[in-house]
Design a protein around this motif. Structure first.
Motif, PDB file in Angstrom:
ATOM      1  N   LEU A  97      -0.896  -0.509   7.787  1.00  0.00           N
ATOM      2  CA  LEU A  97      -1.783  -0.536   6.372  1.00  0.00           C
ATOM      3  C   LEU A  97      -3.106   0.268   6.028  1.00  0.00           C
ATOM      4  O   LEU A  97      -3.644   0.388   7.148  1.00  0.00           O
ATOM      5  N   ARG A 100      -6.740  -3.742   5.108  1.00  0.00           N
ATOM      6  CA  ARG A 100      -6.235  -4.771   5.831  1.00  0.00           C
ATOM      7  C   ARG A 100      -7.559  -5.712   5.960  1.00  0.00           C
ATOM      8  O   ARG A 100      -8.746  -5.158   6.057  1.00  0.00           O
ATOM      9  N   SER A 161       1.224  -4.639   2.543  1.00  0.00           N
ATOM     10  CA  SER A 161       0.746  -3.016   2.046  1.00  0.00           C
ATOM     11  C   SER A 161       0.627  -3.119   0.764  1.00  0.00           C
ATOM     12  O   SER A 161      -0.643  -3.136   0.000  1.00  0.00           O
ATOM     13  N   GLU A 165      -2.841  -3.577  -1.785  1.00  0.00           N
ATOM     14  CA  GLU A 165      -3.082  -2.533  -2.814  1.00  0.00           C
ATOM     15  C   GLU A 165      -2.975  -2.826  -4.079  1.00  0.00           C
ATOM     16  O   GLU A 165      -4.126  -2.675  -4.856  1.00  0.00           O
TER      17      GLU A 165
END
Length: 279
Positions: A97, A100, A161, A165
């Motif tokens: 990641l 995080r 992820s 994002e």
């Protein structure tokens, strides 16, 4: 000629062992990767070398460990190695990641999800389908768990992820929905949908290509080890369904869990919980 002179099953009970020289020849193919990295100035030569050595050592070590555990047929040792596999897989999720939340929340989410889906899928396969005696035979439990964890890990990492994002990128739109009275799950519904699709894509692609474009790893290994191709195919079909189901469950849990990590009970977007420099 084998099928004419002997029963069909006897034709598939031999395999050709590999020696150290054979492995060195296979390893020489990594020179292609190194050449591409050098030619295009990718700077991956050191990473390729480290990962190649790491993979070799890890596989060699696990080979000796599995040989010993298989000989014990102990539920304690089987559960011990399974726990280590889950903990390491949880760490791999976090390491992939770029963004995080602070603390151990992401690690706990990843490891907990893997523990749930790995236990359910492996238990279903071993107890409900294969039925070895005893049911906890490590020869069945650990390989199946490893395949489930490996694929679920990829799906969970991609889902988490992508969601983090996208939430950061679409922050203004999400906060606008929240300000208009939407709850946190409704506000991030589009972002969550994108994350779930991304997490499921690898296993969907693998299922679409299996048997036509590629022979999956488990099936190939069993055939090389001497198993009847028909039996190897049956096992591979079972494994693909197990992987697909467990990955889907893991992706959904990880997606909703990630939403909870970046929001609070007052339905506010809390990207300030991301590690410093990530938001």
């Amino acid at each position: 000629s084998c099928l004419i002179s002997r029963p069909a099953r006897a034709c598939f009970m031999t395999y050709l062992p590999l020696d150290f020289t054979d492995l060195l020849l296979a390893a020489s193919l990594m020179l292609i990767n190194g050449a591409i990295s050098w030619a295009f100035a990718l700077g991956l030569e050191r990473t390729l070398l480290i990962n190649s050595v790491r993979m070799t050592l890890q596989l060699a070590m696990i080979g000796f460990v599995l040989k010993w555990i298989f000989a014990q047929t102990s539920p304690v040792w089987t559960a011990g190695l399974a726990t280590i596999m889950i903990l390491v897989a949880g760490y791999e999720i976090v390491s992939r990641l770029s963004r995080r939340p602070k603390g151990f929340s992401t690690y706990l989410l990843g490891s907990g999800t893997l523990l749930l889906v790995g236990t359910l899928a492996t238990g279903f396969a071993v107890i409900g389908i294969i039925g070895p005696d005893p049911w906890y035979q490590p020869r069945y439990v650990l390989p199946i768990l490893g395949m489930v964890l490996g694929n679920a890990m990829t799906g969970i990492a991609l889902t988490t992820s992508t969601l983090l994002e996208a939430a950061n990128r679409d922050r203004a739109a999400i906060e606008a929905r929240l300000s208009l009275g939407a709850d946190r799950f409704s506000a991030v519904a589009e972002t969550l949908r994108l994350a779930l699709r991304t997490g499921l894509m690898p296993i969907l692609n693998a299922m679409a290509a299996s048997g036509v474009v590629a022979l999956p790893g488990m099936m190939t290994g069993q055939i090389l080890a001497g198993l009847d191709p028909i039996e190897a195919t049956k096992y591979q079909i079972m494994i693909m369904f197990l992987i697909a189901g467990s990955t889907a469950l893991g992706v959904v849990i990880a997606g909703y869990g990630s939403v909870l990590l970046i929001t609070d009970n007052r339905h506010r977007l809390r990207l300030d919980r991301l590690q410093s420099g990530s938001a």
